[in-house]
Design an enzyme around this catalytic site. Structure first.
Site, PDB file in Angstrom:
ATOM      1  N   HIS A   1      97.078  42.225  41.867  1.00  0.00           N
ATOM      2  CA  HIS A   1      98.342  41.727  42.416  1.00  0.00           C
ATOM      3  C   HIS A   1      98.313  40.208  42.490  1.00  0.00           C
ATOM      4  CE1 HIS A   1     102.096  41.860  44.574  1.00  0.00           C
ATOM      5  NE2 HIS A   1     101.592  41.165  45.576  1.00  0.00           N
TER       6      HIS A   1
ATOM      7  N   CYS B   1     104.822  42.348  39.906  1.00  0.00           N
ATOM      8  CA  CYS B   1     104.335  41.110  40.530  1.00  0.00           C
ATOM      9  C   CYS B   1     104.113  39.992  39.519  1.00  0.00           C
ATOM     10  CB  CYS B   1     103.070  41.366  41.348  1.00  0.00           C
ATOM     11  SG  CYS B   1     101.613  41.863  40.404  1.00  0.00           S
TER      12      CYS B   1
ATOM     13  N   HIS C   1     106.709  37.588  46.646  1.00  0.00           N
ATOM     14  CA  HIS C   1     106.181  38.512  45.646  1.00  0.00           C
ATOM     15  C   HIS C   1     107.006  39.791  45.593  1.00  0.00           C
ATOM     16  CE1 HIS C   1     103.501  40.855  48.727  1.00  0.00           C
ATOM     17  NE2 HIS C   1     104.524  40.301  49.325  1.00  0.00           N
TER      18      HIS C   1
END
Length: 130
Positions: free
Chosen positions: A90, A32, A102
């Site tokens: 994240h 990510c 993402h």
């Protein structure tokens, strides 16, 4: 507008495989934060490597004020009981209309996802880099 160019850059990598701890500044695989770092880097903006460091970049934004191009930060099952910065696990780019760009382990690739229902429940902060 620069954020449109960054989003366009990110969309070029839809389907790119996910690999935790991917090397920075390359596009064969992403996790990510390497993905976010890469698409900003390709547009002349330097960001730190991991999501916790990226959370400290830019300007803090209230969740009710997020707009297209903001970075959204989330906790994970593994980190949800941690405190402060350690809770972040994240990062994603907000596209507007309730969507984020993402990559994460379960998806296995770069993709566009709706914030509802899951991601909204684990959303813990936002930053505006531009």
């Amino acid at each position: 507008m620069q954020i449109d160019t960054i989003i366009e850059t990110g969309l070029l990598y839809l389907g790119t495989p996910y690999l935790f701890n991917s090397s920075p500044y390359q596009s064969k695989t992403f996790d990510c934060s390497s993905f976010i770092q890469f698409i900003f880097y390709k547009n002349g903006i330097s960001l730190p490597r991991n999501s916790r460091q990226q959370f400290e970049a830019g300007k803090k934004i209230q969740l009710q004020q997020i707009k297209r191009g903001d970075l959204l930060f989330f906790t994970t099952k593994k980190r949800k009981k941690k405190k402060g910065l350690e809770k972040i696990g994240h990062v994603a780019l907000f596209l507007g209309n309730g969507e984020i760009l993402h990559t994460y382990r379960k998806a296995g690739k770069v993709e566009v996802t709706k914030l509802e229902p899951y991601w909204n429940k684990v959303l813990i902060g936002a930053r505006r880099v531009l």
